[in-house]
Design a protein around this motif. Structure first.
Motif, short mmCIF file in Angstrom:
data_model
loop_
_atom_site.label_atom_id
_atom_site.label_comp_id
_atom_site.label_asym_id
_atom_site.label_seq_id
_atom_site.Cartn_x
_atom_site.Cartn_y
_atom_site.Cartn_z
N VAL A 111 27.51 13.95 20.56
CA VAL A 111 27.45 12.49 20.66
C VAL A 111 27.33 11.88 19.27
CG1 VAL A 111 26.16 10.53 21.59
CG2 VAL A 111 26.35 12.65 22.93
N GLU A 112 28.25 11.01 18.93
CA GLU A 112 28.16 10.28 17.67
C GLU A 112 27.12 9.17 17.81
OE1 GLU A 112 31.97 8.84 16.52
OE2 GLU A 112 32.82 10.84 16.20
N PHE A 113 26.38 8.92 16.75
CA PHE A 113 25.35 7.88 16.81
C PHE A 113 25.25 7.13 15.49
CE2 PHE A 113 23.35 11.93 15.70
CZ PHE A 113 22.59 11.62 14.58
N GLU A 114 24.69 5.93 15.58
CA GLU A 114 24.46 5.10 14.41
C GLU A 114 22.96 5.06 14.12
OE1 GLU A 114 26.06 1.34 15.52
OE2 GLU A 114 28.16 1.99 15.29
N GLU A 115 22.62 4.71 12.89
CA GLU A 115 21.21 4.64 12.52
C GLU A 115 20.92 3.35 11.74
OE1 GLU A 115 19.17 8.46 11.61
OE2 GLU A 115 21.15 9.04 10.87
N GLU A 116 19.77 2.77 12.05
CA GLU A 116 19.25 1.68 11.23
C GLU A 116 17.94 2.15 10.63
OE1 GLU A 116 17.48 -2.82 11.76
OE2 GLU A 116 19.45 -2.38 12.61
N PHE A 117 17.90 2.27 9.32
CA PHE A 117 16.73 2.81 8.65
C PHE A 117 15.73 1.69 8.33
CE2 PHE A 117 20.10 5.85 7.07
CZ PHE A 117 19.75 6.85 7.98
N LEU A 118 14.50 1.91 8.71
CA LEU A 118 13.44 0.96 8.39
C LEU A 118 12.99 1.21 6.95
CD1 LEU A 118 11.23 0.99 11.61
CD2 LEU A 118 13.20 -0.44 11.08
N GLU A 119 13.08 0.18 6.15
CA GLU A 119 12.69 0.29 4.74
C GLU A 119 11.66 -0.75 4.33
OE1 GLU A 119 16.38 0.06 2.67
OE2 GLU A 119 16.98 2.12 3.18
N THR A 120 11.56 -1.82 5.10
CA THR A 120 10.64 -2.91 4.75
C THR A 120 9.75 -3.28 5.92
OG1 THR A 120 12.12 -4.70 5.44
CG2 THR A 120 12.40 -3.85 3.20
N ARG A 121 8.63 -3.89 5.62
CA ARG A 121 7.73 -4.41 6.65
C ARG A 121 8.43 -5.48 7.48
NH1 ARG A 121 3.17 -3.18 9.59
NH2 ARG A 121 2.28 -5.11 10.39
N GLU A 122 9.26 -6.27 6.82
CA GLU A 122 9.97 -7.36 7.51
C GLU A 122 10.87 -6.82 8.62
OE1 GLU A 122 12.78 -11.24 6.45
OE2 GLU A 122 12.55 -9.61 4.99
N GLN A 123 11.59 -5.73 8.38
CA GLN A 123 12.43 -5.14 9.42
C GLN A 123 11.61 -4.78 10.65
OE1 GLN A 123 14.20 -2.10 6.64
NE2 GLN A 123 15.95 -2.32 8.02
N TYR A 124 10.48 -4.15 10.41
CA TYR A 124 9.60 -3.73 11.50
C TYR A 124 9.08 -4.94 12.27
CZ TYR A 124 5.33 -1.91 13.70
OH TYR A 124 4.33 -1.60 14.59
N GLU A 125 8.63 -5.96 11.55
CA GLU A 125 8.10 -7.16 12.20
C GLU A 125 9.18 -7.87 13.01
OE1 GLU A 125 6.35 -9.34 9.00
OE2 GLU A 125 4.43 -8.26 9.15
N ASN A 126 10.42 -7.85 12.53
CA ASN A 126 11.51 -8.47 13.28
C ASN A 126 11.75 -7.73 14.60
OD1 ASN A 126 11.99 -10.50 11.42
ND2 ASN A 126 13.59 -9.36 10.34
N LEU A 127 11.68 -6.42 14.57
CA LEU A 127 11.83 -5.64 15.81
C LEU A 127 10.72 -5.98 16.80
CD1 LEU A 127 12.81 -2.11 14.44
CD2 LEU A 127 14.30 -3.70 15.67
N LEU A 128 9.51 -6.20 16.27
CA LEU A 128 8.40 -6.58 17.14
C LEU A 128 8.63 -7.96 17.75
CD1 LEU A 128 5.30 -5.41 15.03
CD2 LEU A 128 6.30 -4.28 17.01
N LYS A 129 9.07 -8.90 16.92
CA LYS A 129 9.30 -10.27 17.40
C LYS A 129 10.39 -10.32 18.46
CE LYS A 129 7.91 -12.45 13.03
NZ LYS A 129 8.41 -13.13 11.79
N GLU A 130 11.37 -9.43 18.30
CA GLU A 130 12.48 -9.38 19.25
C GLU A 130 12.13 -8.61 20.52
OE1 GLU A 130 15.54 -7.63 16.92
OE2 GLU A 130 15.73 -9.36 15.58
N GLY A 131 10.91 -8.07 20.57
CA GLY A 131 10.46 -7.35 21.75
C GLY A 131 11.16 -6.02 21.95
#
Length: 223
Positions: free
Chosen positions: A28-48
């Motif tokens: 299975v081919e897959f894509e990745e989004e790497f977390l590098e900043t606090r802002e990325q993580y907080e955005n994922l939280l805000k988006e539920g």
């Protein structure tokens, strides 16, 4: 064809590496989004998007999967890597839990204090050679098969080859007492999808280092 699974994690092994291994073994081919900043993580939280406010998280088939075991269960079942019967699934679960226990001290080795590293390395080698590898050697001997469970590749095989290679990075002679595991390693490394994943330039990640540790601390606001 549906969208590729998308993996949310750091650019390193950690708890996501077994997910990468299983997807790769399934072809299975897959894509990745790497977390590098606090802002990325907080955005994922805000988006539920993070059910328990943590990663790994995998988006696939319209789901946002969290909790590593749940993610692996889903992938294994979907891609026929989870046995044919309830009894086979029970065996796969046992063998997978064993390799997970073996890999745990290896996963944290990089962030242990320098004075504790030698002690932890000794623990890794001792557990591999005295507790876990003898079990898998016996399973292969008793079954007379090329695989741990049944007559086809399963999640248990994929996670065992991952564990073997992780321990092998710590001690390249680790399999000298285990001829059936040596043969198993050679066979699994030549399964086409796994062989591809082991090639340079694949999405397999190198052993964690100080940069990986620093990224985790930055994203999670840890000291």
């Amino acid at each position: 064809m549906g969208e590729k699974p998308k993996l949310y994690y750091f650019n390193g092994r950690g708890r996501m590496e077994s997910v990468r291994w299983l997807l790769a073994a399934a072809g299975v081919e897959f894509e990745e989004e790497f977390l590098e900043t606090r802002e990325q993580y907080e955005n994922l939280l805000k988006e539920g998007k993070l059910l328990f406010q943590q990663v790994p998280m995998v988006e696939m088939d319209g789901l946002r999967l969290v909790q590593t075991r749940a993610i692996l269960n889903y992938i294994a079942a979907k891609h026929n890597l989870y046995g044919k019967t309830l009894k086979e699934r029970a065996l796969i679960d046992m063998y997978v839990e064993g390799t997970t226990d073996l890999m745990t001290p290896i996963r944290v080795h990089y962030k242990i204090e320098p004075e504790e590293k030698e002690k932890n390395l000794h623990l890794i080698i001792e557990q591999a050679t005295k507790r876990y590898f003898p079990v898998y050697e016996k399973v292969l001997k008793d079954s007379g098969q090329h695989f741990l469970v049944g007559n086809q590749l399963t999640w248990a095989d994929v996670q065992l080859i991952e564990a073997i290679l992780m321990v092998d990075e710590k001690d390249p002679t680790i399999l000298s007492q285990f001829p059936l595991l040596q043969a198993f390693k050679a066979r699994m490394s030549n399964v086409p999808t796994i062989k591809k994943f082991l090639q340079p330039g694949s999405q397999r990640k190198p052993p964690p280092d100080e940069a990986f540790l620093a990224t985790g601390k930055r994203v999670f606001n840890r000291k």
